[in-house]
Scaffold this motif. Structure first.
Motif, PDB file in Angstrom:
ATOM      1  N   GLY A  67       0.836  -1.193   0.000  1.00  0.00           N
ATOM      2  CA  GLY A  67       0.000   0.000   0.000  1.00  0.00           C
ATOM      3  C   GLY A  67       0.877   1.252   0.000  1.00  0.00           C
ATOM      4  O   GLY A  67       0.528   2.283  -0.547  1.00  0.00           O
ATOM      5  N   MET A  68       2.066   1.119   0.606  1.00  0.00           N
ATOM      6  CA  MET A  68       2.955   2.277   0.665  1.00  0.00           C
ATOM      7  C   MET A  68       3.400   2.712  -0.731  1.00  0.00           C
ATOM      8  O   MET A  68       3.526   3.903  -1.004  1.00  0.00           O
ATOM      9  CB  MET A  68       4.178   1.974   1.524  1.00  0.00           C
ATOM     10  CG  MET A  68       3.888   1.918   3.011  1.00  0.00           C
ATOM     11  SD  MET A  68       5.421   1.661   3.914  1.00  0.00           S
ATOM     12  CE  MET A  68       4.835   1.561   5.609  1.00  0.00           C
ATOM     13  N   SER A  69       3.625   1.740  -1.599  1.00  0.00           N
ATOM     14  CA  SER A  69       4.078   2.121  -2.936  1.00  0.00           C
ATOM     15  C   SER A  69       2.987   2.906  -3.664  1.00  0.00           C
ATOM     16  O   SER A  69       3.273   3.815  -4.445  1.00  0.00           O
ATOM     17  CB  SER A  69       4.489   0.885  -3.742  1.00  0.00           C
ATOM     18  OG  SER A  69       3.367   0.082  -4.038  1.00  0.00           O
ATOM     19  N   ASP A  70       1.742   2.586  -3.371  1.00  0.00           N
ATOM     20  CA  ASP A  70       0.630   3.336  -3.953  1.00  0.00           C
ATOM     21  C   ASP A  70       0.629   4.784  -3.460  1.00  0.00           C
ATOM     22  O   ASP A  70       0.299   5.699  -4.201  1.00  0.00           O
ATOM     23  CB  ASP A  70      -0.700   2.691  -3.581  1.00  0.00           C
ATOM     24  CG  ASP A  70      -1.056   1.532  -4.495  1.00  0.00           C
ATOM     25  OD1 ASP A  70      -1.470   1.799  -5.630  1.00  0.00           O
ATOM     26  OD2 ASP A  70      -0.900   0.373  -4.074  1.00  0.00           O
ATOM     27  N   LEU A  71       0.972   4.959  -2.201  1.00  0.00           N
ATOM     28  CA  LEU A  71       0.970   6.312  -1.647  1.00  0.00           C
ATOM     29  C   LEU A  71       2.148   7.119  -2.163  1.00  0.00           C
ATOM     30  O   LEU A  71       2.057   8.333  -2.366  1.00  0.00           O
ATOM     31  CB  LEU A  71       1.006   6.255  -0.113  1.00  0.00           C
ATOM     32  CG  LEU A  71      -0.263   5.703   0.562  1.00  0.00           C
ATOM     33  CD1 LEU A  71      -0.084   5.664   2.071  1.00  0.00           C
ATOM     34  CD2 LEU A  71      -1.484   6.549   0.208  1.00  0.00           C
ATOM     35  N   LEU A  72       3.263   6.449  -2.351  1.00  0.00           N
ATOM     36  CA  LEU A  72       4.454   7.181  -2.796  1.00  0.00           C
ATOM     37  C   LEU A  72       4.377   7.566  -4.272  1.00  0.00           C
ATOM     38  O   LEU A  72       4.857   8.639  -4.661  1.00  0.00           O
ATOM     39  CB  LEU A  72       5.706   6.335  -2.534  1.00  0.00           C
ATOM     40  CG  LEU A  72       7.021   6.914  -3.041  1.00  0.00           C
ATOM     41  CD1 LEU A  72       7.317   8.275  -2.392  1.00  0.00           C
ATOM     42  CD2 LEU A  72       8.176   5.950  -2.784  1.00  0.00           C
ATOM     43  N   SER A  73       3.782   6.727  -5.066  1.00  0.00           N
ATOM     44  CA  SER A  73       3.817   6.925  -6.512  1.00  0.00           C
ATOM     45  C   SER A  73       3.396   8.330  -6.969  1.00  0.00           C
ATOM     46  O   SER A  73       4.142   8.990  -7.704  1.00  0.00           O
ATOM     47  CB  SER A  73       2.999   5.827  -7.188  1.00  0.00           C
ATOM     48  OG  SER A  73       2.508   6.233  -8.438  1.00  0.00           O
ATOM     49  N   PRO A  74       2.243   8.849  -6.576  1.00  0.00           N
ATOM     50  CA  PRO A  74       1.891  10.204  -7.024  1.00  0.00           C
ATOM     51  C   PRO A  74       2.823  11.274  -6.456  1.00  0.00           C
ATOM     52  O   PRO A  74       3.050  12.304  -7.097  1.00  0.00           O
ATOM     53  CB  PRO A  74       0.473  10.402  -6.478  1.00  0.00           C
ATOM     54  CG  PRO A  74      -0.056   9.034  -6.239  1.00  0.00           C
ATOM     55  CD  PRO A  74       1.138   8.228  -5.835  1.00  0.00           C
ATOM     56  N   ILE A  75       3.358  11.019  -5.281  1.00  0.00           N
ATOM     57  CA  ILE A  75       4.257  12.005  -4.682  1.00  0.00           C
ATOM     58  C   ILE A  75       5.524  12.131  -5.524  1.00  0.00           C
ATOM     59  O   ILE A  75       5.962  13.234  -5.851  1.00  0.00           O
ATOM     60  CB  ILE A  75       4.587  11.632  -3.218  1.00  0.00           C
ATOM     61  CG1 ILE A  75       3.323  11.778  -2.354  1.00  0.00           C
ATOM     62  CG2 ILE A  75       5.706  12.504  -2.665  1.00  0.00           C
ATOM     63  CD1 ILE A  75       3.508  11.407  -0.897  1.00  0.00           C
ATOM     64  N   LEU A  76       6.093  11.011  -5.902  1.00  0.00           N
ATOM     65  CA  LEU A  76       7.285  11.064  -6.740  1.00  0.00           C
ATOM     66  C   LEU A  76       6.953  11.671  -8.105  1.00  0.00           C
ATOM     67  O   LEU A  76       7.719  12.449  -8.661  1.00  0.00           O
ATOM     68  CB  LEU A  76       7.876   9.657  -6.916  1.00  0.00           C
ATOM     69  CG  LEU A  76       9.118   9.560  -7.810  1.00  0.00           C
ATOM     70  CD1 LEU A  76      10.278  10.374  -7.226  1.00  0.00           C
ATOM     71  CD2 LEU A  76       9.557   8.106  -8.008  1.00  0.00           C
ATOM     72  N   PHE A  77       5.800  11.318  -8.602  1.00  0.00           N
ATOM     73  CA  PHE A  77       5.347  11.856  -9.886  1.00  0.00           C
ATOM     74  C   PHE A  77       5.273  13.381  -9.835  1.00  0.00           C
ATOM     75  O   PHE A  77       5.660  14.065 -10.777  1.00  0.00           O
ATOM     76  CB  PHE A  77       3.964  11.267 -10.200  1.00  0.00           C
ATOM     77  CG  PHE A  77       3.344  11.770 -11.464  1.00  0.00           C
ATOM     78  CD1 PHE A  77       3.820  11.365 -12.700  1.00  0.00           C
ATOM     79  CD2 PHE A  77       2.272  12.656 -11.421  1.00  0.00           C
ATOM     80  CE1 PHE A  77       3.239  11.822 -13.882  1.00  0.00           C
ATOM     81  CE2 PHE A  77       1.680  13.125 -12.587  1.00  0.00           C
ATOM     82  CZ  PHE A  77       2.170  12.710 -13.829  1.00  0.00           C
TER      83      PHE A  77
END
Ligand SMILES: Nc1nc2c(ncn2[C@@H]2O[C@H](COP(=O)(O)OP(=O)(O)O)[C@@H](O)[C@H]2O)c(=O)[nH]1
Ligand SMILES: [Mg+2]
Lengths: 206, 659
Positions: free
Chosen positions: B468-478
């Protein structure tokens, strides 16, 4: 309601994260493999109609998140299961070692009425990788474990190539069907319940 | 002691094994002293419980904790006291005045009619004490458990019987014959008077009293009663529409007089409509889909639909009154007007409000998200932020080197590291690969996701990595497009959402609990439906909550939703109202098609990609405003994304109270 219950066979797929649970389910139900499935969050299920000797059943296949942290959800999802599929990745030793844990976890959370005889099926997945050269769990070792747990039927599969998936789920469905309490099932005469039970110990002929 | 539970250092597999012994839910250990203490005047303390708490305001973080005592005086008198702790406020907003206002002192059980117990499967138990006068005290939450013990103690000293109507209601000094008791002393006007109308909650009279319902301004008969609530259920009424509208409005104490009148009318209209339609249907045996409802597609599939209790808060109408139309996103020029010459945000509240109603232009997200997430302070200058950026970059590199320097030899003997890395690597390649930013083999951004998550799992080794963490990080890095900046924004987000991923899942449990309370408050027929159908665990909303609807909307919409949620403008917990809003949108379908748990889960999962975000945000806003303080009282303190409660607060404040 009662008749619906009779028709529905509930199957739970368990195993470490990334062993291919979601892929196996999709390969079986949709005949597709994608590299882009997302990691499962929470739980979901797919259904598929299966036919056994003139009788139709709905196989309801539950796919849950593989990370141990989410296991407290299991109680809600495992209850009423008719068969539990344990999946490991033949290329990852740890995923094999954890099978025991998954099995016990299931028995605790689902608390089936007859845990001794509750049907499990084990799948060793991703046999396609590197032509089998990177595998670390031998078929022999896996089969030995299955034998030690009351002759659990065992299959080697590749969700990616669709190898052995259909056969595995045939066996899963058959075992799920056997788990239904007899009085609840309106079996047509053509289904030989006793014969089915015999097959169980012999590893489901497969 | 606590540390061991909240931050279990064991790894997943080990932990899973220990989980088999049963999980701990939100333990806040403290002392439970039930042994008798000597009191002045020959009084004897027969029950004492710390950390019994009320939630007086709309802010869940605001609570007043205190000590609950039962004191025996003489041979037969039982007295209840609840004294808030002095000082050390959970929040400065709570004044001494509030404290005095809510104090319960010297309440004799001869004046108590009943005690209602709420024992949610998830979350804290609470009780509502109803006086013979019909007034009731606000719900007392037992943070440290002890409700059962409390009732047992009361039972030892006064005549206490369980209501025949409701196993959670305990009647005090009720000597009437059982039959009469069930009819009279529980006061079931709604049930009696409107038995032929599909009203919400006719079956559970007191049970449906949401916390703080019915705030009674008129009754000044008791001098110290400003903290008392009118617990008496409504007068017998003959106009069901009116009854419901009043009931609903009473729940929403924030509603102004003007709004009251407007909505009262709206409610009446819509309800009359609803009833007319329902009755007609019953007469003709027609399928009861409310034709006035917007969800036209609901009608297309109607295999075995059953009558659906009307929505007590008619939605479309409600949104007209409260939910504002969405605005255009905040753009570059306008953004500049929020900044002073040195780059400080001058009025952060106004900014947050602006973003709440419109979101942010995509190319502005990079600077704005850093504020919203709390990585940058609103009153920092450009120069300070530049400096921080550099310092933080070095700090990030240092942490990153910790895992980078693990050699292959070392890794062989470092199972936890290998497992964690393996888990992360498996997940980043399954995260948003259809977005061009993460597309294709050997994508550099996918590697960045991995590096940041692995670094985070060293930065917060106790929490580690969780799906679930990767889902949260993805837009942030984007959005941030920078490794170190993304990392620190992610850290800031995890300050709030970390408990979602705790090993004991307490963050998830408290959100699911709060959600169930909110639905109970805002749509009691739906709540009852879930109750009857074994759906009260709300696990079908698990994915929504765990990753803030990341899988429910397409990428751009997720970013919009997140920035709106992160403003914490109307509530820190707007996301819970978003859940309620979605459920309410589909309530008729859920109940009409008689979905069971499985079907509901499948249905909810299938909504992904098909939810109209703007409409839902308006609904959520309206619901949040309407629910007001009562809504906030449904949400236990510390529920994500609230910042965690500092543990110290709950302990240090025990011994300075007066009896
Ligand atoms: N080569 C190969 N890869 C697979 C196979 N099954 C799954 N995968 C990949 O393994 C990863 C995890 O698969 P997934 O089904 O999501 O695993 P789950 O976490 O157990 O549900 C994905 O990248 C899949 O593409 C397989 O049979 N062969
Ligand atoms: Mg999966």
């Amino acid at each position: 309601m009662a008749s619906r219950r009779r028709m529905l066979l509930k199957v739970i797929i368990l195993g470490d994260s990334g062993v291919g649970k979601t892929s196996l389910m999709n390969q079986y139900v949709n005949k597709k493999f994608s590299n882009q499935y997302k990691a499962t969050i929470g739980a979901d299920f797919l259904t598929k109609e299966v036919q056994f000797e003139d009788r139709l059943f709905t196989l309801q296949i539950w796919d849950t998140a593989g990370q141990e942290r989410f296991q407290s959800l299991g109680v809600a999802f495992y209850r009423g299961a008719d068969c539990c599929v344990l999946v490991y990745d033949v290329n990852v030793m740890k995923s094999f070692e954890n099978l025991n844990h998954w099995r016990e976890e299931f028995l605790i959370q689902a608390s089936p009425s007859d845990p001794e005889n509750f049907p499990f099926v084990v799948l060793g997945n991703k046999v396609d990788i590197d032509g089998g050269n990177s595998r670390v769990v031998s078929e022999k070792k896996a089969k030995a474990w299955c034998a030690s747990k009351g002759n659990i039927p065992y299959f080697e599969t590749s969700a990616k190539e669709g190898f052995n998936v259909e056969a595995a789920f045939q066996c899963i469905a058959k075992n799920a069907l056997k788990n239904e309490p007899e009085e609840e099932i309106y079996l047509p005469d053509t289904i030989d319940v006793a014969g089915g039970q015999q097959q169980r110990s012999s590893g489901c002929e497969c | 002691m606590q540390e061991a539970e909240l931050h279990d250092l064991s790894d997943d597999a080990d932990y899973a094994a220990s989980q088999l012994q049963g999980s701990v839910y939100m333990t806040r250990s403290d002392s439970t002293k039930t042994s008798s203490t000597t009191e002045p005047e020959g009084a004897e303390v027969v029950y004492l419980k710390d950390n019994v708490t009320i939630h007086p305001t709309q802010f869940a973080s605001e609570r007043i904790s205190g000590r609950l005592k039962l004191i025996k005086q003489g041979s037969s008198l039982l007295i209840m006291n609840w004294i808030p702790y002095k000082g050390q406020n959970s929040n400065a907003r709570l004044s001494e005045k509030d404290r005095n206002l809510y104090t319960i002192r010297g309440v004799s059980f001869t004046d108590v009619r009943s005690i209602r117990r709420h024992t949610p499967t998830l979350g804290w138990q609470y009780i509502i004490v109803v006086m013979s006068s019909g007034l009731a005290f606000p719900p007392l939450y037992f943070y440290s458990g002890g409700v059962k013990e409390f009732l047992a103690t009361v039972k030892q000293h006064v005549f206490l019987v369980r209501s025949a109507e409701d196993a959670n209601v305990f009647l005090v000094n009720d000597f009437e014959n059982p039959l009469q008791r069930t009819l009279s002393s529980l006061e079931l006007p709604r049930a009696v008077s409107v038995a032929n109308v599909p009203l919400p909650s006719t079956s559970t009279p007191l049970g449906e009293l949401p916390p703080n319902e019915n705030q009674d301004a008129g009754d000044g008969s008791r001098s110290s009663s400003s903290s008392l609530y009118n617990g008496r259920t409504r007068q017998k009424v003959h106009d069901p529409a009116r009854d419901i509208s009043i009931q609903v409005l009473e729940k929403f104490s924030l509603v102004t007089r003007f709004a009251r009148e407007t909505t009262s009318q709206l409610f009446r209209e819509s309800l009359n409509n609803g009833f007319a339609v329902a009755n007609e249907r019953r007469a003709h045996g027609l399928s009861p889909v409310n034709s006035s409802h917007k969800l036209v597609h609901e009608a297309e599939k109607a295999p075995e639909e059953v009558p659906v209790a009307p929505d007590p808060i008619e939605f479309d109408k409600l949104t007209l009154v409260w939910g504002q139309p969405r605005q255009a996103p905040l753009g570059l020029e306008e953004w500049a007007t929020y900044l002073d010459s040195e780059g400080r945000v001058m009025d952060s509240k106004a900014l947050r409000k602006r973003i709440f109603y419109g979101g942010v232009d995509h190319h502005l997200r990079k600077p704005v998200w850093a504020f919203l997430l709390g990585y940058h302070a609103y009153d920092s200058t450009d120069a300070e932020r530049d400096y921080l950026k550099r310092v933080k970059k070095t700090e990030y590199e240092t942490i990153k080197r910790q895992w980078q320097s693990v050699s292959a030899e070392q890794a062989k003997r470092f199972t936890k590291f290998r497992e964690r890395k393996g888990l992360i690597e498996k997940d980043v390649v399954r995260t948003d690969r259809s977005i061009s930013f993460y597309e294709g083999d050997d994508n550099v951004n996918v590697h960045l996701l991995r590096d940041i998550l692995l670094t985070y799992s060293f930065y917060n080794f106790d929490l580690g990595y969780c799906q679930g963490m990767s889902d949260l990080l993805s837009p942030i890095l984007f959005v941030m497009e920078d490794e170190s900046e993304s990392f620190w924004c992610f850290v800031a987000l995890m300050e709030r959402l970390g408990p979602n991923f705790n090993r004991d899942q307490n963050g998830m449990h408290s959100q699911l609990f709060a959600l169930s309370k909110l639905v109970e408050l805002l749509d009691s027929p739906l709540h009852n439906y879930f109750k009857q159908n074994d759906c009260l665990n709300y696990f079908f909303c698990f994915r929504w909550l765990l990753i803030q609807f990341k899988r429910e909307f397409e990428y751009g919409r997720v970013m919009r939703l997140w920035e709106v949620l992160w403003t914490h403008y109307l509530s820190e917990h707007l996301h819970l109202y978003v859940c309620v809003a979605i459920l309410k949108r589909y309530r008729n379908r859920i109940m009409g098609e008689q979905m069971d748990f499985d079907t509901l889960l499948k249905f909810i999962n299938g909504l992904s990609g098909g939810i109209d975000l703007d409409a839902i945000l308006r609904d959520a806003e309206a619901l949040c405003i309407c629910a007001g303080e009562n809504g906030a009282a449904c949400i236990p303190p510390g529920t994500p994304p609230s910042l965690p409660i500092e543990n110290g607060l709950l302990y240090a404040q025990q011994d300075d109270e007066v009896l």
